[in-house]
Motif scaffolding. Structure first.
Motif, short mmCIF file in Angstrom:
data_model
loop_
_atom_site.label_atom_id
_atom_site.label_comp_id
_atom_site.label_asym_id
_atom_site.label_seq_id
_atom_site.Cartn_x
_atom_site.Cartn_y
_atom_site.Cartn_z
N PRO A 137 0.83 -1.20 0.00
CA PRO A 137 0.00 0.00 0.00
C PRO A 137 0.87 1.26 0.00
CG PRO A 137 -0.70 -1.55 1.71
CD PRO A 137 0.63 -2.02 1.22
N THR A 138 0.65 2.15 -0.95
CA THR A 138 1.45 3.36 -1.08
C THR A 138 0.54 4.51 -1.50
OG1 THR A 138 3.30 1.99 -1.85
CG2 THR A 138 3.51 4.36 -2.15
N SER A 139 0.51 5.57 -0.72
CA SER A 139 -0.37 6.69 -1.06
C SER A 139 0.16 7.44 -2.27
CB SER A 139 -0.50 7.64 0.13
OG SER A 139 0.65 8.44 0.26
N LEU A 140 -0.73 8.20 -2.89
CA LEU A 140 -0.32 9.02 -4.02
C LEU A 140 0.64 10.11 -3.57
CD1 LEU A 140 -3.82 9.34 -5.73
CD2 LEU A 140 -1.92 7.85 -6.41
N GLY A 141 0.44 10.61 -2.36
CA GLY A 141 1.37 11.59 -1.83
C GLY A 141 2.76 11.03 -1.63
N ARG A 142 2.84 9.79 -1.15
CA ARG A 142 4.14 9.17 -0.94
C ARG A 142 4.87 8.95 -2.26
NH1 ARG A 142 8.74 9.11 1.11
NH2 ARG A 142 9.78 7.07 1.23
N ARG A 143 4.14 8.63 -3.30
CA ARG A 143 4.77 8.45 -4.61
C ARG A 143 5.43 9.75 -5.07
NH1 ARG A 143 2.67 3.71 -7.19
NH2 ARG A 143 0.93 2.83 -6.05
N ALA A 144 4.70 10.87 -4.91
CA ALA A 144 5.28 12.16 -5.29
C ALA A 144 6.48 12.50 -4.43
CB ALA A 144 4.21 13.25 -5.19
N GLU A 145 6.41 12.20 -3.13
CA GLU A 145 7.53 12.47 -2.23
C GLU A 145 8.79 11.74 -2.69
OE1 GLU A 145 6.38 11.23 1.63
OE2 GLU A 145 4.99 12.89 1.96
N TRP A 200 -3.99 14.86 -12.43
CA TRP A 200 -3.76 13.70 -11.57
C TRP A 200 -2.96 14.14 -10.35
CZ3 TRP A 200 -7.06 10.32 -13.07
CH2 TRP A 200 -7.37 10.18 -14.42
N LEU A 201 -3.31 13.61 -9.19
CA LEU A 201 -2.73 14.09 -7.93
C LEU A 201 -1.21 13.98 -7.89
CD1 LEU A 201 -5.33 12.87 -5.30
CD2 LEU A 201 -4.49 15.20 -5.55
N VAL A 202 -0.66 12.88 -8.40
CA VAL A 202 0.79 12.75 -8.36
C VAL A 202 1.47 13.83 -9.19
CG1 VAL A 202 0.95 10.30 -7.80
CG2 VAL A 202 0.67 10.99 -10.18
#
Length: 211
Positions: free
Chosen positions: A54-62, A162-164
């Motif tokens: 599980p990986t949030s979209l915010g974490r991907r951008a980080e 898209w959020l990322v």
């Protein structure tokens, strides 16, 4: 497994959810892309270590921002028994970042993408990916500077990026493709390879390296 998260800087809902069979197909494509790029001399960082992490979209951008990535990619398809699209039949889209695109927080605040330099680079890369994917997939690919519709109509936070891509400080190319190979739900190995070949060629055109 779903992961629920809020971006602390913007207040945006950056939750993400499992989506079968898409997630397994596109993770397989991502691994092909990684292997080929590493072989060509690139450093590649995945935004999660395994398909079911599980990986949030915010974490991907980080992750992309912390690495100061030259380019970040999202890889998606539209697979499934209901609503699935054939791999060569449509849904082939490349999205790049554009200034002025936005998403809304649960409180209704609009958060805008405002980095003109990243947007210019993203558009250039988007054009390269459009050409590369069309050649590799042998199908037309659409290029868009926003989602093309209000995501709120799908029950997602309203907006048109898209959020990322919104949260990224680096050029981020978001890819969609048809997700059902002929006679099946999901992608067969040949179509995974075709999708990956277009993505690899797009990276090589956008971020060439000296050999």
């Amino acid at each position: 497994m779903a992961i629920h998260a809020v971006d602390p800087g913007t207040g945006l809902d950056v939750s993400d959810y499992e989506n079968e069979p898409e997630m397994r197909d596109v993770f397989a494509v991502a691994e092909i892309v990684r292997a080929n790029l590493v072989k060509a001399g690139y450093r590649v960082i995945m935004t999660k270590p395994a398909v079911d992490t599980p990986t949030s979209l915010g974490r991907r951008a980080e992750i992309a921002n912390a690495a100061h990535a030259a380019l970040a990619l999202s890889i998606h398809d539209q697979a499934g028994a209901s609503g699935g699209v054939g791999f060569g039949q449509g849904n082939n889209v490349v999205y790049y970042q554009s200034v002025g695109r936005y998403r809304e927080t649960p409180a209704g605040k609009k958060v805008y993408f405002a980095d003109a330099a990243v947007a210019a680079r993203s558009k250039m890369c988007g054009m390269a990916f459009q050409r590369a994917r069309a050649e590799a997939q042998r199908a037309p690919v659409t290029l868009l500077g926003d989602t093309g519709y209000d995501l709120g109509t799908r029950g997602l936070p309203p907006g048109n990026i898209w959020l990322v891509q919104l949260l990224s400080h680096v050029p981020w190319i978001y890819n969609e493709a048809g997700g059902n190979s002929t006679g099946m739900i999901g992608l067969d190995r040949a179509d995974e390879q075709r999708y990956a070949a277009g993505l690899v060629a797009g990276v090589e055109a956008c971020v060439p390296i000296d050999h």
